[in-house]
Design a protein around this motif. Sequence first.
Motif, PDB file in Angstrom:
ATOM      1  N   LEU A   1       0.827  -1.204   0.000  1.00 14.01           N
ATOM      2  CA  LEU A   1       0.000   0.000   0.000  1.00 14.01           C
ATOM      3  C   LEU A   1       0.865   1.259   0.000  1.00 14.01           C
ATOM      4  CD1 LEU A   1      -2.843   1.145   0.029  1.00 14.01           C
ATOM      5  CD2 LEU A   1      -2.913   0.776   2.502  1.00 14.01           C
ATOM      6  N   VAL A   2       1.966   1.243   0.733  1.00 12.16           N
ATOM      7  CA  VAL A   2       2.898   2.384   0.715  1.00 12.16           C
ATOM      8  C   VAL A   2       3.378   2.628  -0.712  1.00 12.16           C
ATOM      9  CG1 VAL A   2       5.212   3.163   1.400  1.00 12.16           C
ATOM     10  CG2 VAL A   2       3.679   2.194   3.112  1.00 12.16           C
ATOM     11  N   SER A   3       3.756   1.560  -1.394  1.00  6.66           N
ATOM     12  CA  SER A   3       4.236   1.702  -2.773  1.00  6.66           C
ATOM     13  C   SER A   3       3.144   2.228  -3.699  1.00  6.66           C
ATOM     14  CB  SER A   3       4.754   0.359  -3.287  1.00  6.66           C
ATOM     15  OG  SER A   3       5.875  -0.050  -2.539  1.00  6.66           O
ATOM     16  N   SER A   4       1.919   1.773  -3.485  1.00  6.60           N
ATOM     17  CA  SER A   4       0.800   2.246  -4.309  1.00  6.60           C
ATOM     18  C   SER A   4       0.526   3.723  -4.060  1.00  6.60           C
ATOM     19  CB  SER A   4      -0.460   1.425  -4.023  1.00  6.60           C
ATOM     20  OG  SER A   4      -0.276   0.100  -4.442  1.00  6.60           O
ATOM     21  N   TYR A   5       0.541   4.129  -2.807  1.00  4.29           N
ATOM     22  CA  TYR A   5       0.368   5.551  -2.485  1.00  4.29           C
ATOM     23  C   TYR A   5       1.455   6.373  -3.171  1.00  4.29           C
ATOM     24  CZ  TYR A   5      -2.971   4.717   1.410  1.00  4.29           C
ATOM     25  OH  TYR A   5      -4.048   4.387   2.184  1.00  4.29           O
ATOM     26  N   GLN A   6       2.682   5.921  -3.058  1.00  6.07           N
ATOM     27  CA  GLN A   6       3.799   6.649  -3.638  1.00  6.07           C
ATOM     28  C   GLN A   6       3.635   6.767  -5.155  1.00  6.07           C
ATOM     29  OE1 GLN A   6       7.598   4.803  -3.007  1.00  6.07           O
ATOM     30  NE2 GLN A   6       8.737   6.552  -3.753  1.00  6.07           N
ATOM     31  N   ALA A   7       3.285   5.673  -5.800  1.00  2.97           N
ATOM     32  CA  ALA A   7       3.130   5.675  -7.250  1.00  2.97           C
ATOM     33  C   ALA A   7       1.964   6.548  -7.706  1.00  2.97           C
ATOM     34  CB  ALA A   7       2.938   4.249  -7.759  1.00  2.97           C
ATOM     35  N   ASN A   8       0.974   6.727  -6.845  1.00  2.00           N
ATOM     36  CA  ASN A   8      -0.198   7.538  -7.174  1.00  2.00           C
ATOM     37  C   ASN A   8      -0.059   8.981  -6.676  1.00  2.00           C
ATOM     38  OD1 ASN A   8      -2.762   7.417  -8.500  1.00  2.00           O
ATOM     39  ND2 ASN A   8      -3.746   7.642  -6.519  1.00  2.00           N
ATOM     40  N   ASN A   9       1.161   9.363  -6.320  1.00  3.75           N
ATOM     41  CA  ASN A   9       1.462  10.711  -5.836  1.00  3.75           C
ATOM     42  C   ASN A   9       0.703  11.090  -4.566  1.00  3.75           C
ATOM     43  OD1 ASN A   9       3.377  11.345  -7.871  1.00  3.75           O
ATOM     44  ND2 ASN A   9       1.693  11.719  -9.281  1.00  3.75           N
TER      45      ASN A   9
ATOM     46  N   ILE B   1       4.036   8.348   3.446  1.00  2.00           N
ATOM     47  CA  ILE B   1       4.934   8.658   4.551  1.00  2.00           C
ATOM     48  C   ILE B   1       4.303   8.287   5.890  1.00  2.00           C
ATOM     49  CG2 ILE B   1       6.010  10.578   5.820  1.00  2.00           C
ATOM     50  CD1 ILE B   1       6.556  11.860   3.026  1.00  2.00           C
ATOM     51  N   SER B   2       3.043   8.632   6.068  1.00  2.32           N
ATOM     52  CA  SER B   2       2.344   8.337   7.316  1.00  2.32           C
ATOM     53  C   SER B   2       2.303   6.835   7.593  1.00  2.32           C
ATOM     54  CB  SER B   2       0.927   8.915   7.255  1.00  2.32           C
ATOM     55  OG  SER B   2       0.206   8.567   8.398  1.00  2.32           O
ATOM     56  N   LEU B   3       1.907   6.064   6.582  1.00  2.00           N
ATOM     57  CA  LEU B   3       1.838   4.618   6.755  1.00  2.00           C
ATOM     58  C   LEU B   3       3.226   4.022   6.958  1.00  2.00           C
ATOM     59  CD1 LEU B   3       0.214   2.046   6.893  1.00  2.00           C
ATOM     60  CD2 LEU B   3       0.161   2.003   4.383  1.00  2.00           C
ATOM     61  N   CYS B   4       4.191   4.540   6.269  1.00  2.00           N
ATOM     62  CA  CYS B   4       5.559   4.049   6.401  1.00  2.00           C
ATOM     63  C   CYS B   4       6.088   4.293   7.823  1.00  2.00           C
ATOM     64  CB  CYS B   4       6.440   4.765   5.377  1.00  2.00           C
ATOM     65  SG  CYS B   4       7.631   3.716   4.587  1.00  2.00           S
ATOM     66  N   ARG B   5       5.766   5.438   8.367  1.00  4.63           N
ATOM     67  CA  ARG B   5       6.182   5.730   9.757  1.00  4.63           C
ATOM     68  C   ARG B   5       5.567   4.728  10.723  1.00  4.63           C
ATOM     69  NH1 ARG B   5       5.675  12.130   9.119  1.00  4.63           N
ATOM     70  NH2 ARG B   5       7.815  12.540   8.437  1.00  4.63           N
TER      71      ARG B   5
ATOM     72  N   ARG C   1      12.423  -2.626   5.905  1.00  4.39           N
ATOM     73  CA  ARG C   1      11.907  -2.187   4.602  1.00  4.39           C
ATOM     74  C   ARG C   1      11.188  -0.851   4.722  1.00  4.39           C
ATOM     75  NH1 ARG C   1       8.712  -7.264   2.454  1.00  4.39           N
ATOM     76  NH2 ARG C   1       8.012  -5.787   0.881  1.00  4.39           N
ATOM     77  N   ALA C   2      10.445  -0.662   5.797  1.00  3.48           N
ATOM     78  CA  ALA C   2       9.739   0.605   6.005  1.00  3.48           C
ATOM     79  C   ALA C   2      10.732   1.750   6.192  1.00  3.48           C
ATOM     80  CB  ALA C   2       8.808   0.505   7.207  1.00  3.48           C
ATOM     81  N   LYS C   3      11.802   1.510   6.930  1.00  6.57           N
ATOM     82  CA  LYS C   3      12.825   2.543   7.122  1.00  6.57           C
ATOM     83  C   LYS C   3      13.479   2.922   5.800  1.00  6.57           C
ATOM     84  CE  LYS C   3      14.093   1.558  11.914  1.00  6.57           C
ATOM     85  NZ  LYS C   3      15.153   1.061  12.808  1.00  6.57           N
ATOM     86  N   GLN C   4      13.743   1.922   4.969  1.00 11.74           N
ATOM     87  CA  GLN C   4      14.354   2.186   3.659  1.00 11.74           C
ATOM     88  C   GLN C   4      13.421   3.003   2.772  1.00 11.74           C
ATOM     89  OE1 GLN C   4      15.295  -1.770   2.294  1.00 11.74           O
ATOM     90  NE2 GLN C   4      17.172  -1.880   3.510  1.00 11.74           N
TER      91      GLN C   4
END
Length: 116
Positions: A49-57, A63-67, A80-83
């Motif tokens: 989901l983080v990758s999908s958010y990122q790809a969809n701008n 960032i919030s989910l990654c944190r 992986r989340a830290k990276q």
Amino acid sequence: MDTTTQILFEQGKDAFLQGEYRLSIEYLEQAAANLSKATREGSEVRLWLVSSYQANNCSEDAISLCRELTASPFPSTKERAKQQLYILEAPKLERPKEWITQIPSMEDVMPIQSVY
């Protein structure tokens, strides 16, 4: 992971890999809602989901989910989340104009008239 959630997860991954990021977000958000953050499956869905958010701008969502994922009980998820967070929070660099190809607007082009 129940069958419905597994299907949503697979559909989300497939949509992502096909470049359908908005659709990917829809499927993955539904799958994530069915899974605890404290499970490996829940963590995996959320990383996608983080990758999908990122790809969809949707940078703020990514960032919030990654944190949140940096506090995961699973070391691999945490790493992986830290990276990903490092990449998401990196300063945006200016690109020289010569690196950018301008695509001309088609507004001024007259449509081709059919001879039929």
